[in-house]
Design an enzyme around this catalytic site. Structure first.
Site, PDB file in Angstrom:
ATOM      1  N   GLN A   1      -2.216  -1.267   0.083  1.00  0.00           N
ATOM      2  CA  GLN A   1      -1.020  -0.616  -0.637  1.00  0.00           C
ATOM      3  C   GLN A   1      -0.757   0.810  -0.346  1.00  0.00           C
ATOM      4  OE1 GLN A   1      -1.066  -1.623  -4.850  1.00  0.00           O
ATOM      5  NE2 GLN A   1      -1.042  -3.906  -4.389  1.00  0.00           N
TER       6      GLN A   1
ATOM      7  N   HIS B   1      -3.241  -0.533  -5.762  1.00  0.00           N
ATOM      8  CA  HIS B   1      -2.716   0.558  -6.928  1.00  0.00           C
ATOM      9  C   HIS B   1      -2.926   1.950  -6.676  1.00  0.00           C
ATOM     10  CE1 HIS B   1      -3.738  -3.214  -9.700  1.00  0.00           C
ATOM     11  NE2 HIS B   1      -2.914  -3.578  -8.795  1.00  0.00           N
TER      12      HIS B   1
ATOM     13  N   GLU C   1       6.105  -3.740 -16.678  1.00  0.00           N
ATOM     14  CA  GLU C   1       6.610  -2.895 -17.873  1.00  0.00           C
ATOM     15  C   GLU C   1       7.820  -1.838 -17.596  1.00  0.00           C
ATOM     16  OE1 GLU C   1       2.608  -3.332 -20.590  1.00  0.00           O
ATOM     17  OE2 GLU C   1       3.390  -1.235 -20.121  1.00  0.00           O
TER      18      GLU C   1
ATOM     19  N   TYR D   1      -0.959   3.981 -23.093  1.00  0.00           N
ATOM     20  CA  TYR D   1       0.156   2.841 -22.825  1.00  0.00           C
ATOM     21  C   TYR D   1      -0.692   1.820 -22.791  1.00  0.00           C
ATOM     22  CZ  TYR D   1       3.807   6.258 -22.923  1.00  0.00           C
ATOM     23  OH  TYR D   1       4.724   7.188 -23.394  1.00  0.00           O
TER      24      TYR D   1
ATOM     25  N   TYR E   1      -4.548 -13.181 -12.580  1.00  0.00           N
ATOM     26  CA  TYR E   1      -3.879 -14.025 -11.548  1.00  0.00           C
ATOM     27  C   TYR E   1      -4.370 -15.419 -11.517  1.00  0.00           C
ATOM     28  CZ  TYR E   1      -1.972  -9.549  -9.643  1.00  0.00           C
ATOM     29  OH  TYR E   1      -1.216  -8.385  -9.681  1.00  0.00           O
TER      30      TYR E   1
END
Length: 366
Positions: A83, A147, A241, A251, A262
Protein backbone atom coordinates in the site's frame (compact mmCIF):
# COMPACT_ATOMS: atom_id res chain seq x y z
CA UNK A 1 13.43 9.44 -9.52
CA UNK A 2 13.96 5.87 -8.40
CA UNK A 3 11.28 3.45 -7.24
CA UNK A 4 12.50 1.05 -4.52
CA UNK A 5 11.14 -2.00 -5.11
CA UNK A 6 -10.26 -6.89 30.72
CA UNK A 7 -12.72 -4.95 32.60
CA UNK A 8 -15.80 -3.90 30.71
CA UNK A 9 -17.22 -0.50 31.60
CA UNK A 10 -20.75 0.21 30.40
CA UNK A 11 -20.87 3.23 28.13
CA UNK A 12 -23.88 4.64 26.34
CA UNK A 13 -23.20 4.18 22.65
CA UNK A 14 -24.85 6.36 20.00
CA UNK A 15 -22.90 4.89 17.10
CA UNK A 16 -24.95 3.79 14.11
CA UNK A 17 -24.13 0.81 11.91
CA UNK A 18 -25.70 0.12 8.56
CA UNK A 19 -25.56 -3.12 6.59
CA UNK A 20 -23.83 -2.08 3.41
CA UNK A 21 -25.77 -4.23 0.96
CA UNK A 22 -28.97 -2.39 1.86
CA UNK A 23 -27.68 0.98 0.69
CA UNK A 24 -29.70 2.17 -2.33
CA UNK A 25 -28.16 3.38 -5.57
CA UNK A 26 -28.94 7.02 -6.27
CA UNK A 27 -29.73 7.44 -9.97
CA UNK A 28 -29.73 11.25 -9.93
CA UNK A 29 -26.00 11.37 -10.61
CA UNK A 30 -23.67 11.14 -13.58
CA UNK A 31 -20.06 12.01 -14.26
CA UNK A 32 -17.73 13.60 -16.78
CA UNK A 33 -14.23 12.22 -17.26
CA UNK A 34 -11.83 15.14 -16.80
CA UNK A 35 -8.50 13.30 -16.74
CA UNK A 36 -8.60 9.89 -18.44
CA UNK A 37 -6.37 6.84 -18.21
CA UNK A 38 -5.04 6.91 -14.66
CA UNK A 39 -4.14 3.80 -12.69
CA UNK A 40 -4.25 4.69 -8.96
CA UNK A 41 -4.86 8.45 -8.63
CA UNK A 42 -4.10 8.54 -4.90
CA UNK A 43 -4.41 12.29 -4.56
CA UNK A 44 -4.94 15.41 -6.65
CA UNK A 45 -5.24 19.16 -6.30
CA UNK A 46 -6.03 22.16 -8.50
CA UNK A 47 -3.49 24.92 -9.11
CA UNK A 48 -4.68 28.55 -9.25
CA UNK A 49 -4.66 28.49 -13.08
CA UNK A 50 -7.17 25.62 -13.08
CA UNK A 51 -4.67 22.91 -14.01
CA UNK A 52 -4.28 19.82 -11.86
CA UNK A 53 -1.48 17.98 -10.06
CA UNK A 54 -2.21 14.27 -9.66
CA UNK A 55 -0.22 11.66 -7.75
CA UNK A 56 -0.03 8.16 -9.14
CA UNK A 57 0.77 5.68 -6.37
CA UNK A 58 3.47 4.16 -8.59
CA UNK A 59 5.57 7.28 -8.08
CA UNK A 60 4.62 9.88 -10.67
CA UNK A 61 3.14 13.37 -10.40
CA UNK A 62 1.14 14.36 -13.47
CA UNK A 63 0.49 17.99 -14.40
CA UNK A 64 -2.77 18.07 -16.35
CA UNK A 65 -3.28 21.31 -18.26
CA UNK A 66 -5.25 22.17 -21.38
CA UNK A 67 -6.12 18.54 -21.92
CA UNK A 68 -2.51 17.33 -21.85
CA UNK A 69 -0.52 15.35 -19.27
CA UNK A 70 3.07 16.10 -18.39
CA UNK A 71 5.21 14.31 -15.83
CA UNK A 72 6.86 16.48 -13.19
CA UNK A 73 10.49 15.71 -12.33
CA UNK A 74 12.35 16.31 -9.09
CA UNK A 75 10.64 13.83 -6.77
CA UNK A 76 12.67 12.04 -4.10
CA UNK A 77 13.10 8.27 -4.12
CA UNK A 78 9.76 6.59 -3.46
CA UNK A 79 9.52 3.32 -1.54
CA UNK A 80 7.00 1.24 -3.46
CA UNK A 81 5.67 -1.75 -1.56
CA UNK A 82 2.13 -2.99 -0.97
CA UNK A 83 0.00 0.00 0.00
CA UNK A 84 3.04 2.27 0.10
CA UNK A 85 4.10 4.63 -2.67
CA UNK A 86 3.38 8.20 -3.65
CA UNK A 87 0.27 9.17 -1.74
CA UNK A 88 -1.47 12.50 -1.04
CA UNK A 89 -0.85 16.03 -2.34
CA UNK A 90 -2.22 19.43 -1.23
CA UNK A 91 -1.35 23.09 -1.64
CA UNK A 92 -0.35 25.49 1.12
CA UNK A 93 -3.43 27.53 2.15
CA UNK A 94 -1.64 30.65 0.89
CA UNK A 95 -0.11 28.96 -2.13
CA UNK A 96 -0.06 32.04 -4.35
CA UNK A 97 2.27 33.69 -1.84
CA UNK A 98 4.36 30.75 -0.58
CA UNK A 99 4.43 28.37 -3.56
CA UNK A 100 4.64 25.32 -1.28
CA UNK A 101 3.13 21.97 -2.30
CA UNK A 102 2.86 19.21 0.33
CA UNK A 103 3.18 15.46 -0.20
CA UNK A 104 2.86 12.23 1.72
CA UNK A 105 4.82 9.26 0.44
CA UNK A 106 6.67 6.15 1.53
CA UNK A 107 10.42 6.56 1.91
CA UNK A 108 13.26 4.19 2.77
CA UNK A 109 15.42 6.99 4.22
CA UNK A 110 16.94 6.40 7.68
CA UNK A 111 18.25 3.16 9.10
CA UNK A 112 16.71 -0.25 8.70
CA UNK A 113 15.20 -2.21 5.85
CA UNK A 114 11.92 -1.19 4.31
CA UNK A 115 10.29 2.21 4.51
CA UNK A 116 7.76 4.36 6.28
CA UNK A 117 5.41 7.27 5.70
CA UNK A 118 7.06 10.63 5.09
CA UNK A 119 5.75 14.18 4.74
CA UNK A 120 7.58 16.61 2.46
CA UNK A 121 7.12 19.84 0.61
CA UNK A 122 8.50 21.41 -2.56
CA UNK A 123 7.95 24.21 -5.05
CA UNK A 124 7.09 23.83 -8.71
CA UNK A 125 9.21 25.54 -11.34
CA UNK A 126 9.30 24.72 -15.03
CA UNK A 127 7.74 21.28 -14.51
CA UNK A 128 10.31 20.38 -11.85
CA UNK A 129 9.95 20.19 -8.08
CA UNK A 130 12.57 22.30 -6.36
CA UNK A 131 13.48 23.27 -2.78
CA UNK A 132 12.47 19.81 -1.55
CA UNK A 133 12.21 19.53 2.24
CA UNK A 134 11.36 16.54 4.43
CA UNK A 135 9.08 17.73 7.24
CA UNK A 136 8.41 14.45 9.05
CA UNK A 137 9.60 10.87 8.66
CA UNK A 138 7.99 8.05 10.65
CA UNK A 139 10.43 5.59 12.20
CA UNK A 140 11.52 2.87 12.25
CA UNK A 141 11.37 1.55 8.71
CA UNK A 142 9.38 -1.62 8.14
CA UNK A 143 9.24 -4.14 5.32
CA UNK A 144 5.51 -4.67 5.90
CA UNK A 145 3.41 -3.56 2.97
CA UNK A 146 0.29 -2.35 4.74
CA UNK A 147 -1.19 0.68 6.50
CA UNK A 148 0.88 3.71 5.47
CA UNK A 149 -2.10 6.12 5.79
CA UNK A 150 -1.89 8.90 4.61
CA UNK A 151 -3.98 12.03 4.06
CA UNK A 152 -3.05 15.69 4.45
CA UNK A 153 -5.27 18.58 5.63
CA UNK A 154 -4.64 22.17 6.70
CA UNK A 155 -6.95 23.62 9.33
CA UNK A 156 -8.19 27.19 9.56
CA UNK A 157 -5.22 28.20 11.71
CA UNK A 158 -2.66 26.94 9.22
CA UNK A 159 -1.63 23.74 11.03
CA UNK A 160 -0.91 20.71 8.87
CA UNK A 161 -2.51 17.41 9.91
CA UNK A 162 -1.50 14.05 8.49
CA UNK A 163 -2.28 10.41 9.16
CA UNK A 164 -0.03 7.37 9.38
CA UNK A 165 -1.45 3.86 9.71
CA UNK A 166 -0.24 1.29 12.21
CA UNK A 167 1.94 -0.35 9.51
CA UNK A 168 0.33 -3.71 10.28
CA UNK A 169 1.73 -3.85 13.82
CA UNK A 170 -1.43 -3.31 15.82
CA UNK A 171 -0.09 -4.63 19.13
CA UNK A 172 2.99 -2.40 19.15
CA UNK A 173 2.28 1.00 17.61
CA UNK A 174 -1.22 2.52 17.93
CA UNK A 175 -1.49 2.67 21.76
CA UNK A 176 2.12 3.75 22.38
CA UNK A 177 2.71 7.49 22.04
CA UNK A 178 6.47 6.96 22.17
CA UNK A 179 6.20 5.26 18.77
CA UNK A 180 5.16 6.43 15.35
CA UNK A 181 2.31 4.84 13.37
CA UNK A 182 -1.40 4.46 14.12
CA UNK A 183 -1.66 8.20 14.78
CA UNK A 184 -2.94 11.56 13.55
CA UNK A 185 -0.21 14.21 13.66
CA UNK A 186 -0.15 18.02 13.71
CA UNK A 187 2.78 20.19 12.67
CA UNK A 188 3.38 23.76 11.54
CA UNK A 189 3.64 24.42 7.82
CA UNK A 190 7.44 24.45 8.02
CA UNK A 191 7.63 21.10 9.82
CA UNK A 192 8.20 22.48 13.31
CA UNK A 193 5.98 21.12 16.07
CA UNK A 194 3.43 23.34 17.87
CA UNK A 195 4.24 23.56 21.56
CA UNK A 196 0.55 23.18 22.44
CA UNK A 197 0.37 19.72 20.89
CA UNK A 198 -1.10 17.36 23.52
CA UNK A 199 2.08 15.35 24.16
CA UNK A 200 4.66 18.05 23.50
CA UNK A 201 5.85 18.08 27.10
CA UNK A 202 5.41 14.33 27.73
CA UNK A 203 8.80 12.70 28.24
CA UNK A 204 9.51 10.10 25.58
CA UNK A 205 6.43 10.90 23.50
CA UNK A 206 6.44 11.74 19.80
CA UNK A 207 5.71 15.44 20.04
CA UNK A 208 3.90 15.69 16.70
CA UNK A 209 1.13 13.25 17.74
CA UNK A 210 -2.32 14.85 17.95
CA UNK A 211 -4.43 11.69 18.50
CA UNK A 212 -3.70 7.99 18.69
CA UNK A 213 -5.24 4.52 18.63
CA UNK A 214 -5.86 4.53 14.86
CA UNK A 215 -5.58 1.65 12.39
CA UNK A 216 -5.23 3.06 8.88
CA UNK A 217 -6.85 6.44 8.15
CA UNK A 218 -7.02 7.03 4.40
CA UNK A 219 -9.57 9.82 4.51
CA UNK A 220 -9.39 13.20 6.22
CA UNK A 221 -11.20 16.48 5.66
CA UNK A 222 -12.09 19.74 7.38
CA UNK A 223 -15.75 20.19 8.29
CA UNK A 224 -16.88 23.32 6.39
CA UNK A 225 -18.87 24.74 9.31
CA UNK A 226 -17.46 23.43 12.58
CA UNK A 227 -13.85 23.39 11.23
CA UNK A 228 -13.28 20.07 12.98
CA UNK A 229 -10.95 17.48 11.49
CA UNK A 230 -12.90 14.42 10.33
CA UNK A 231 -11.24 11.14 9.39
CA UNK A 232 -12.23 7.68 8.37
CA UNK A 233 -10.13 4.58 8.66
CA UNK A 234 -9.99 0.99 7.56
CA UNK A 235 -11.13 -1.52 10.14
CA UNK A 236 -10.22 -5.18 9.88
CA UNK A 237 -13.15 -7.38 8.76
CA UNK A 238 -15.93 -4.95 9.63
CA UNK A 239 -15.40 -1.88 11.75
CA UNK A 240 -14.41 0.81 9.23
CA UNK A 241 -14.99 4.08 11.09
CA UNK A 242 -15.73 7.79 10.77
CA UNK A 243 -14.14 9.81 13.58
CA UNK A 244 -14.00 13.46 14.62
CA UNK A 245 -10.43 14.05 15.75
CA UNK A 246 -9.99 15.63 19.17
CA UNK A 247 -6.77 16.77 20.75
CA UNK A 248 -4.96 14.05 22.69
CA UNK A 249 -7.78 11.51 22.43
CA UNK A 250 -7.42 7.74 22.13
CA UNK A 251 -9.52 6.16 19.36
CA UNK A 252 -9.14 2.67 20.74
CA UNK A 253 -7.43 0.52 18.12
CA UNK A 254 -6.93 -2.39 18.73
CA UNK A 255 -8.34 -2.48 22.28
CA UNK A 256 -11.86 -1.73 21.07
CA UNK A 257 -13.28 -2.40 17.62
CA UNK A 258 -16.48 -3.31 15.79
CA UNK A 259 -14.50 -5.64 13.52
CA UNK A 260 -12.91 -9.07 13.71
CA UNK A 261 -9.86 -10.72 12.20
CA UNK A 262 -10.00 -11.48 8.49
CA UNK A 263 -10.28 -15.15 9.44
CA UNK A 264 -13.47 -14.34 11.37
CA UNK A 265 -11.91 -14.86 14.81
CA UNK A 266 -12.02 -12.17 17.48
CA UNK A 267 -9.03 -10.16 18.65
CA UNK A 268 -11.04 -8.22 21.25
CA UNK A 269 -14.39 -8.63 23.01
CA UNK A 270 -14.73 -4.88 23.58
CA UNK A 271 -16.50 -2.32 21.45
CA UNK A 272 -16.25 0.40 24.10
CA UNK A 273 -13.98 1.28 26.98
CA UNK A 274 -13.68 4.23 29.30
CA UNK A 275 -11.13 6.74 28.05
CA UNK A 276 -11.48 5.66 24.42
CA UNK A 277 -13.50 7.50 21.79
CA UNK A 278 -16.47 6.00 19.98
CA UNK A 279 -16.68 6.47 16.21
CA UNK A 280 -19.37 8.72 14.83
CA UNK A 281 -20.23 5.88 12.45
CA UNK A 282 -18.96 2.45 11.49
CA UNK A 283 -19.51 0.10 8.56
CA UNK A 284 -20.09 -3.62 8.85
CA UNK A 285 -19.26 -5.13 6.44
CA UNK A 286 -16.31 -2.90 5.66
CA UNK A 287 -16.44 -0.76 2.54
CA UNK A 288 -12.63 -0.14 2.49
CA UNK A 289 -12.92 3.66 2.58
CA UNK A 290 -10.52 6.01 0.79
CA UNK A 291 -10.88 9.72 0.14
CA UNK A 292 -13.31 12.01 1.93
CA UNK A 293 -14.96 15.37 1.31
CA UNK A 294 -17.99 17.39 2.36
CA UNK A 295 -20.30 18.99 -0.19
CA UNK A 296 -20.27 22.63 0.88
CA UNK A 297 -21.10 24.38 -2.41
CA UNK A 298 -24.49 25.05 -3.97
CA UNK A 299 -23.76 22.97 -7.07
CA UNK A 300 -25.70 19.93 -5.85
CA UNK A 301 -28.89 21.35 -4.37
CA UNK A 302 -30.05 19.62 -1.20
CA UNK A 303 -26.98 17.38 -1.17
CA UNK A 304 -25.17 20.32 0.39
CA UNK A 305 -23.80 19.32 3.78
CA UNK A 306 -23.53 15.62 2.93
CA UNK A 307 -20.30 13.69 3.41
CA UNK A 308 -18.74 11.74 0.53
CA UNK A 309 -16.56 8.67 1.16
CA UNK A 310 -14.96 6.51 -1.53
CA UNK A 311 -15.36 2.73 -1.38
CA UNK A 312 -12.51 0.64 -2.71
CA UNK A 313 -14.20 -2.68 -1.95
CA UNK A 314 -17.65 -2.02 -3.40
CA UNK A 315 -16.55 0.50 -6.05
CA UNK A 316 -18.81 3.46 -5.46
CA UNK A 317 -18.97 6.87 -3.81
CA UNK A 318 -20.87 6.66 -0.52
CA UNK A 319 -22.99 9.76 0.12
CA UNK A 320 -23.71 10.01 3.85
CA UNK A 321 -26.51 12.24 5.10
CA UNK A 322 -25.68 13.41 8.62
CA UNK A 323 -28.22 14.66 11.14
CA UNK A 324 -27.51 15.48 14.80
CA UNK A 325 -24.14 13.77 14.74
CA UNK A 326 -25.34 10.53 13.11
CA UNK A 327 -25.22 9.10 9.62
CA UNK A 328 -28.93 8.64 8.99
CA UNK A 329 -28.82 7.66 5.32
CA UNK A 330 -26.32 6.29 2.80
CA UNK A 331 -26.63 6.23 -0.98
CA UNK A 332 -24.39 4.89 -3.73
CA UNK A 333 -23.14 7.41 -6.29
CA UNK A 334 -20.92 6.54 -9.29
CA UNK A 335 -21.85 2.94 -8.64
CA UNK A 336 -19.73 0.26 -10.30
CA UNK A 337 -17.25 2.42 -12.21
CA UNK A 338 -14.19 1.31 -10.24
CA UNK A 339 -12.40 1.58 -6.92
CA UNK A 340 -12.91 5.11 -5.62
CA UNK A 341 -9.54 6.30 -4.30
CA UNK A 342 -9.75 10.09 -3.82
CA UNK A 343 -12.49 12.72 -3.39
CA UNK A 344 -12.12 16.50 -3.38
CA UNK A 345 -14.34 19.55 -3.66
CA UNK A 346 -12.43 22.05 -5.74
CA UNK A 347 -12.59 25.87 -6.00
CA UNK A 348 -15.22 25.73 -8.75
CA UNK A 349 -17.59 24.09 -6.26
CA UNK A 350 -17.76 20.74 -8.05
CA UNK A 351 -16.78 17.40 -6.58
CA UNK A 352 -13.98 15.57 -8.35
CA UNK A 353 -13.33 11.88 -7.79
CA UNK A 354 -10.29 9.73 -8.52
CA UNK A 355 -11.35 6.29 -9.74
CA UNK A 356 -8.75 3.58 -10.28
CA UNK A 357 -8.17 2.54 -13.90
CA UNK A 358 -10.53 5.28 -15.08
CA UNK A 359 -9.24 8.71 -14.07
CA UNK A 360 -10.44 11.91 -12.43
CA UNK A 361 -14.16 12.51 -12.96
CA UNK A 362 -16.44 15.43 -12.16
CA UNK A 363 -19.57 14.46 -10.24
CA UNK A 364 -22.75 15.73 -11.87
CA UNK A 365 -26.27 15.79 -10.52
CA UNK A 366 -28.97 15.07 -13.07
Amino acid sequence: MKIKPLIFTFILITTFSCAQDRNPTNTENDYQVVVPDLTIPWGFTFLPDGSMLITEKSGEVIHFKDGKKQLISGLPDIYLRGQGGLLDIILHPNYTKTGWIYFSYASSDDDGKGGNTTIGRAKLKNNTFTNWEVLYKATPNSTRGQHFGSRLVFDEEGYLYFTIGDRGDRDLNPQDISKDCGKVYRINDDGSIPNDNPFYNRQGAKKAIYSYGHRNPQGMTLHPETKEIWTHEHGPKGGDEINIIKKGKNYGWPVISYGVNYSGTKFTDLTAKEGMEQPLHYWDPSIAPSGMAFISSDKYGDWKGNLLVGSLKFQYLDMCTIRNGKVVKEERLLDGHGRVRSVEQEPDGFIYVGIENLGIVKLLRQ
